[in-house]
Design a protein around this motif. Structure first.
Motif, PDB file in Angstrom:
ATOM      1  N   CYS A 429      84.108 -16.712 -28.727  1.00 19.87           N
ATOM      2  CA  CYS A 429      82.727 -17.121 -29.026  1.00 19.87           C
ATOM      3  C   CYS A 429      82.741 -18.320 -30.085  1.00 19.87           C
ATOM      4  O   CYS A 429      81.858 -19.049 -29.743  1.00 19.87           O
ATOM      5  CB  CYS A 429      81.849 -16.153 -29.453  1.00 19.87           C
ATOM      6  N   GLY A 430      83.405 -18.078 -31.107  1.00 23.23           N
ATOM      7  CA  GLY A 430      83.487 -19.421 -32.074  1.00 23.23           C
ATOM      8  C   GLY A 430      84.121 -20.446 -31.539  1.00 23.23           C
ATOM      9  O   GLY A 430      83.878 -21.514 -32.079  1.00 23.23           O
ATOM     10  N   SER A 431      84.794 -20.476 -30.551  1.00 21.14           N
ATOM     11  CA  SER A 431      85.352 -21.524 -29.738  1.00 21.14           C
ATOM     12  C   SER A 431      84.328 -22.322 -28.790  1.00 21.14           C
ATOM     13  O   SER A 431      84.577 -23.442 -28.481  1.00 21.14           O
ATOM     14  CB  SER A 431      86.602 -21.110 -29.045  1.00 21.14           C
ATOM     15  N   GLY A 432      83.205 -21.673 -28.685  1.00 21.30           N
ATOM     16  CA  GLY A 432      82.180 -22.177 -27.654  1.00 21.30           C
ATOM     17  C   GLY A 432      82.294 -21.802 -26.286  1.00 21.30           C
ATOM     18  O   GLY A 432      81.733 -22.408 -25.509  1.00 21.30           O
ATOM     19  N   LEU A 433      83.245 -20.898 -25.972  1.00 21.77           N
ATOM     20  CA  LEU A 433      83.473 -20.525 -24.715  1.00 21.77           C
ATOM     21  C   LEU A 433      82.489 -19.707 -24.005  1.00 21.77           C
ATOM     22  O   LEU A 433      81.557 -19.068 -24.759  1.00 21.77           O
ATOM     23  CB  LEU A 433      84.879 -19.809 -24.410  1.00 21.77           C
ATOM     24  N   GLU A 434      82.077 -19.953 -22.710  1.00 23.32           N
ATOM     25  CA  GLU A 434      81.293 -18.832 -22.126  1.00 23.32           C
ATOM     26  C   GLU A 434      81.867 -17.441 -22.034  1.00 23.32           C
ATOM     27  O   GLU A 434      82.797 -17.256 -21.133  1.00 23.32           O
ATOM     28  CB  GLU A 434      80.568 -19.235 -20.762  1.00 23.32           C
ATOM     29  N   VAL A 435      81.418 -16.496 -22.680  1.00 23.53           N
ATOM     30  CA  VAL A 435      82.076 -15.163 -22.973  1.00 23.53           C
ATOM     31  C   VAL A 435      81.128 -14.038 -22.461  1.00 23.53           C
ATOM     32  O   VAL A 435      80.054 -13.998 -22.833  1.00 23.53           O
ATOM     33  CB  VAL A 435      82.578 -14.854 -24.313  1.00 23.53           C
ATOM     34  N   ILE A 436      81.465 -13.228 -21.805  1.00 24.53           N
ATOM     35  CA  ILE A 436      80.721 -12.094 -21.190  1.00 24.53           C
ATOM     36  C   ILE A 436      81.582 -10.786 -21.864  1.00 24.53           C
ATOM     37  O   ILE A 436      82.490 -10.475 -21.209  1.00 24.53           O
ATOM     38  CB  ILE A 436      80.542 -11.900 -19.790  1.00 24.53           C
ATOM     39  N   PRO A 437      81.103 -10.098 -22.681  1.00 25.81           N
ATOM     40  CA  PRO A 437      81.663  -9.026 -23.035  1.00 25.81           C
ATOM     41  C   PRO A 437      81.275  -7.629 -22.592  1.00 25.81           C
ATOM     42  O   PRO A 437      80.144  -7.676 -21.895  1.00 25.81           O
ATOM     43  CB  PRO A 437      81.107  -8.860 -24.831  1.00 25.81           C
ATOM     44  N   GLU A 438      82.069  -6.579 -22.354  1.00 30.02           N
ATOM     45  CA  GLU A 438      81.814  -5.326 -21.641  1.00 30.02           C
ATOM     46  C   GLU A 438      80.972  -5.846 -20.244  1.00 30.02           C
ATOM     47  O   GLU A 438      79.896  -5.164 -20.021  1.00 30.02           O
ATOM     48  CB  GLU A 438      80.831  -4.526 -22.474  1.00 30.02           C
ATOM     49  N   ASP A 439      81.802  -6.739 -19.594  1.00 26.62           N
ATOM     50  CA  ASP A 439      81.126  -7.318 -18.225  1.00 26.62           C
ATOM     51  C   ASP A 439      80.968  -5.847 -17.266  1.00 26.62           C
ATOM     52  O   ASP A 439      81.958  -5.490 -16.607  1.00 26.62           O
ATOM     53  CB  ASP A 439      81.834  -8.297 -17.784  1.00 26.62           C
ATOM     54  N   ILE A 440      79.841  -5.773 -16.990  1.00 25.80           N
ATOM     55  CA  ILE A 440      79.437  -4.610 -16.049  1.00 25.80           C
ATOM     56  C   ILE A 440      79.585  -4.861 -14.683  1.00 25.80           C
ATOM     57  O   ILE A 440      79.223  -5.915 -13.875  1.00 25.80           O
ATOM     58  CB  ILE A 440      78.190  -4.100 -16.261  1.00 25.80           C
ATOM     59  N   THR A 441      80.415  -3.874 -13.878  1.00 22.78           N
ATOM     60  CA  THR A 441      80.519  -4.145 -12.424  1.00 22.78           C
ATOM     61  C   THR A 441      80.285  -2.662 -11.747  1.00 22.78           C
ATOM     62  O   THR A 441      79.964  -1.606 -12.721  1.00 22.78           O
ATOM     63  CB  THR A 441      81.865  -4.445 -11.953  1.00 22.78           C
ATOM     64  N   LYS A 443      82.083  -0.744 -10.623  1.00 20.86           N
ATOM     65  CA  LYS A 443      83.212   0.072 -10.590  1.00 20.86           C
ATOM     66  C   LYS A 443      83.483   0.461 -12.016  1.00 20.86           C
ATOM     67  O   LYS A 443      84.378   1.310 -12.489  1.00 20.86           O
ATOM     68  CB  LYS A 443      84.697  -0.627 -10.416  1.00 20.86           C
ATOM     69  N   GLY A 444      82.561  -0.231 -13.046  1.00 19.06           N
ATOM     70  CA  GLY A 444      82.964   0.228 -14.547  1.00 19.06           C
ATOM     71  C   GLY A 444      82.646  -1.224 -15.214  1.00 19.06           C
ATOM     72  O   GLY A 444      81.912  -1.933 -14.992  1.00 19.06           O
ATOM     73  N   GLN A 445      83.381  -1.591 -16.449  1.00 16.36           N
ATOM     74  CA  GLN A 445      83.243  -2.556 -17.300  1.00 16.36           C
ATOM     75  C   GLN A 445      84.259  -3.252 -17.763  1.00 16.36           C
ATOM     76  O   GLN A 445      85.466  -2.483 -18.241  1.00 16.36           O
ATOM     77  CB  GLN A 445      82.221  -2.286 -18.356  1.00 16.36           C
ATOM     78  N   ILE A 446      84.430  -4.360 -17.459  1.00 13.91           N
ATOM     79  CA  ILE A 446      85.571  -5.304 -18.072  1.00 13.91           C
ATOM     80  C   ILE A 446      85.468  -5.522 -19.577  1.00 13.91           C
ATOM     81  O   ILE A 446      84.579  -5.914 -20.028  1.00 13.91           O
ATOM     82  CB  ILE A 446      85.757  -6.566 -17.350  1.00 13.91           C
ATOM     83  N   ASP A 447      86.560  -5.493 -20.340  1.00  7.53           N
ATOM     84  CA  ASP A 447      86.416  -5.642 -21.705  1.00  7.53           C
ATOM     85  C   ASP A 447      85.836  -7.088 -22.103  1.00  7.53           C
ATOM     86  O   ASP A 447      84.926  -6.988 -22.896  1.00  7.53           O
ATOM     87  CB  ASP A 447      88.054  -5.624 -22.365  1.00  7.53           C
ATOM     88  N   LEU A 448      86.436  -7.888 -21.531  1.00  7.79           N
ATOM     89  CA  LEU A 448      85.977  -9.307 -21.867  1.00  7.79           C
ATOM     90  C   LEU A 448      86.262 -10.174 -20.590  1.00  7.79           C
ATOM     91  O   LEU A 448      87.110 -10.153 -19.892  1.00  7.79           O
ATOM     92  CB  LEU A 448      86.772 -10.205 -22.966  1.00  7.79           C
ATOM     93  N   THR A 449      85.243 -11.047 -20.057  1.00  5.10           N
ATOM     94  CA  THR A 449      85.268 -11.877 -19.306  1.00  5.10           C
ATOM     95  C   THR A 449      85.071 -13.493 -19.769  1.00  5.10           C
ATOM     96  O   THR A 449      84.125 -13.559 -20.657  1.00  5.10           O
ATOM     97  CB  THR A 449      84.242 -11.770 -18.021  1.00  5.10           C
ATOM     98  N   VAL A 450      86.020 -14.268 -19.399  1.00  2.00           N
ATOM     99  CA  VAL A 450      85.679 -15.914 -19.918  1.00  2.00           C
ATOM    100  C   VAL A 450      85.409 -16.480 -18.424  1.00  2.00           C
ATOM    101  O   VAL A 450      86.434 -16.525 -17.584  1.00  2.00           O
ATOM    102  CB  VAL A 450      86.854 -16.229 -20.607  1.00  2.00           C
ATOM    103  N   LEU A 451      84.551 -17.383 -18.652  1.00  2.00           N
ATOM    104  CA  LEU A 451      84.266 -18.449 -17.575  1.00  2.00           C
ATOM    105  C   LEU A 451      84.518 -19.784 -17.751  1.00  2.00           C
ATOM    106  O   LEU A 451      83.873 -20.238 -19.038  1.00  2.00           O
ATOM    107  CB  LEU A 451      82.729 -18.286 -17.007  1.00  2.00           C
ATOM    108  N   TYR A 452      85.366 -20.523 -17.175  1.00  2.00           N
ATOM    109  CA  TYR A 452      85.704 -21.734 -17.585  1.00  2.00           C
ATOM    110  C   TYR A 452      86.163 -22.792 -16.377  1.00  2.00           C
ATOM    111  O   TYR A 452      86.981 -22.410 -15.625  1.00  2.00           O
ATOM    112  CB  TYR A 452      87.013 -21.885 -18.507  1.00  2.00           C
ATOM    113  N   ARG A 453      85.408 -23.819 -16.302  1.00  2.00           N
ATOM    114  CA  ARG A 453      85.625 -24.930 -14.985  1.00  2.00           C
ATOM    115  C   ARG A 453      85.908 -24.195 -13.783  1.00  2.00           C
ATOM    116  O   ARG A 453      86.933 -24.322 -13.194  1.00  2.00           O
ATOM    117  CB  ARG A 453      86.913 -25.656 -15.642  1.00  2.00           C
ATOM    118  N   GLU A 454      84.816 -23.396 -13.259  1.00  2.00           N
ATOM    119  CA  GLU A 454      85.067 -22.531 -12.064  1.00  2.00           C
ATOM    120  C   GLU A 454      86.232 -21.702 -11.830  1.00  2.00           C
ATOM    121  O   GLU A 454      86.605 -21.230 -10.829  1.00  2.00           O
ATOM    122  CB  GLU A 454      85.307 -23.671 -10.890  1.00  2.00           C
ATOM    123  N   ARG A 455      86.764 -21.356 -13.174  1.00  2.00           N
ATOM    124  CA  ARG A 455      87.732 -20.538 -12.863  1.00  2.00           C
ATOM    125  C   ARG A 455      87.355 -19.209 -13.846  1.00  2.00           C
ATOM    126  O   ARG A 455      86.473 -19.138 -14.776  1.00  2.00           O
ATOM    127  CB  ARG A 455      89.219 -20.725 -13.692  1.00  2.00           C
TER     128      ARG A 455
END
Length: 516
Positions: A429-441, A443-455
């Motif tokens: 977050c301090g790097s300015g990246l788009e971060v989704i914590p405890e990303d809910i699906t 099937k459960g939740q992902i610890d951390l999700t990072v979105l960057y340049r369509e990846r």
């Protein structure tokens, strides 16, 4: 609006060398005085509290010439002038109860000079305060106005030393207890501060105090609304990106319309560059230590649900991170809702400035960094740009290597999975990246999700005790099918399992896989 006005009226600033720019908040002055007598307002630092107190002061002093063209000019009885006792704790640093007593006496002596009154009790702050109110009433034949700005600063100055903070709190409690018995001599009482201490601990003698901090009718008493910003600063905003300004500096809410931080807006318009101006005016060292002490899971800052008690008043020996985060302005109310008979508040960062700056500081502190987080941020961002996983691993190894060993000797942090995820979250977050914590699906939740340049990068953390890493974190990501949430939404999906050795307290295994 533009007008050549003397300093001290509402929320205005001289951005250029010519006219003053101001936002008229004087309608709140009339509303407060017409509806009540004793008020308390909590707002973050540098949010216009002192300016509003000064506006109250000038109105009660009857200085009509300062209010030309403002709401109050035609909505106030200018024929009556009141004696005003103005106490400001914002200008002094207090490190003991004795220092506070001396500071209060200095303030009271200043008020005596202003009111042209001599008190006999010059060494007893409580008796002097009482005498000043009574003599002011007698001399001016009008009830007295008492304005206290930054009432809580003496406590916050020494909050890390609990015993000293308690002693300071007791001095303030004794000081404010003067007011209730003198009700018949008082016209209006207004106190401001950042934090809201329990009435039992600080205002037990002033139980009629009306806390308007979360009163929707006064939600915009400090700060700029979107309409105010666009109307008052129209010329300065002509070539500016309004959405980006909103993203950086708007978002503070106290159950009303979200408002801008005035301090940020004014400096941005002057310097014409985005920067965490407000954040850099104070270092939340005690808050950061408290987050670590309470093992607070930092990703929860994105979406924290709190009760009235968690964001309401607190005391020196009963401090919660949620409370300080909200009252200090690092979190704000996104919505209020009810469950059963409980009122709940959903809290999150108010804007980009706070999210970026706070997490940069958190990353440095949680990893024991000595100022090198910016270098590690650079390395990680370059690795992400290149999609180079070996470089990502090295950047994270360097991050965790900085964690002081002494911290692990004092507690069980090395077994705490959430600690490592918290460090990584703050770093991202301090790097300015788009971060989704405890990303809910589904099937459960992902610890951390990072979105960057369509990846999209999905991270899972595990703390392991054995000598060898076994890729269980990556296996869990695959078996749970968390990635399906992003199929068709991102061009590339990557799963990354990070295993931390409890013995070595660093990355033992870094496994990744591309899915499409």
């Amino acid at each position: 609006m533009k007008k050549n006005l003397p300093i001290g009226i509402s929320s205005f600033v001289e951005i250029r060398s010519e006219p003053y720019y101001y936002v008229d908040k004087t309608q709140f002055v009339e509303k407060l005085v017409s509806e009540g007598k004793y008020y308390f307002l909590s707002r973050p630092r540098r949010f216009g509290k002192s300016l509003f107190v000064d506006t109250l002061k000038q109105a009660f002093l009857g200085r009509k010439e300062l209010f030309q063209g403002l709401y109050l000019e035609k909505n106030w009885d200018w024929s009556v002038r009141y004696p005003v006792i103005h106490i400001d704790f914002g200008g002094g640093d207090v490190s003991s109860a004795e220092e506070l007593k001396k500071w209060i006496l200095i303030q009271l002596k200043r008020c005596q000079r202003t009111l042209q009154i001599e008190c006999e009790y010059l060494d007893d702050y409580r008796s002097c305060f009482e005498e000043l109110i009574l003599k002011s009433y007698e001399k001016y034949k009008q009830k007295v106005v008492v304005l206290v700005d930054e009432y809580d600063k003496p406590i916050l100055d020494c909050i890390e030393d609990r015993e000293t903070a308690k002693a300071v709190r007791d001095v303030l409690k004794n000081f404010y207890s003067v007011l209730k018995p003198l009700d018949a001599y008082l016209k209006f009482v207004f106190l401001t501060g950042v934090s809201k201490f329990s009435k039992v601990s600080l205002f037990s003698g002033l139980n009629q105090l009306n806390d308007i901090s979360l009163d929707k009718r006064f939600a915009e008493i400090c700060g700029y609304t979107q309409e105010e910003l666009e109307e008052v600063f129209r010329e300065e905003l002509e070539d500016k990106d309004l959405e980006l300004i909103k993203c950086w500096y708007n978002g503070y809410s106290w159950l009303g319309e979200p408002v801008y931080n005035p301090f940020d807006v004014l400096l941005y318009l002057k310097k014409k560059t985005f920067h965490p101006y407000w954040f850099e005016t104070g270092t939340p060292s005690f808050l950061i230590k408290l987050l670590l002490e309470k093992r607070f899971y930092l990703p929860e800052l994105e979406n924290l649900v709190a009760t009235d008690s968690l964001i309401g008043s607190f005391d020196v020996d009963r401090v919660r991170p949620e409370n300080l985060l909200f009252q200090a302005g690092y979190l704000t109310i996104k919505r209020m809702f009810r469950l059963a008979d409980k009122i709940l508040y959903e809290l999150s960062y108010p804007n980009k400035e706070v999210k970026l700056a706070l997490n940069e500081v958190l990353a440095e502190y949680f990893t024991g960094d000595t100022g090198e987080v910016s270098l590690k941020t650079r390395d990680f961002l370059l690795a992400l740009e290149e999609n180079n996983f070996e470089k990502m691993k090295k950047a994270l190894e360097s991050l965790y290597a900085g964690i002081p060993h002494d911290w692990f000797r004092r507690n069980e942090l090395f077994r705490y999975e959430g600690y490592y995820a918290s460090c990584f979250y703050a770093f991202l977050c301090g790097s300015g990246l788009e971060v989704i914590p405890e990303d809910i699906t589904n099937k459960g939740q992902i610890d951390l999700t990072v979105l960057y340049r369509e990846r999209v990068y999905l991270f899972e953390f595990k703390v392991v005790d054995g000598e060898e890493a076994d890729a269980k974190a990556l296996v869990q990501l695959k078996e749970k099918g968390y990635h399906k949430k992003y199929e068709g939404k991102c061009k590339e999906i990557y799963l990354i399992g990070i295993e931390i050795s409890s013995g070595e307290r660093n990355i033992k295994g870094f496994f990744w896989e591309k899915l499409n």
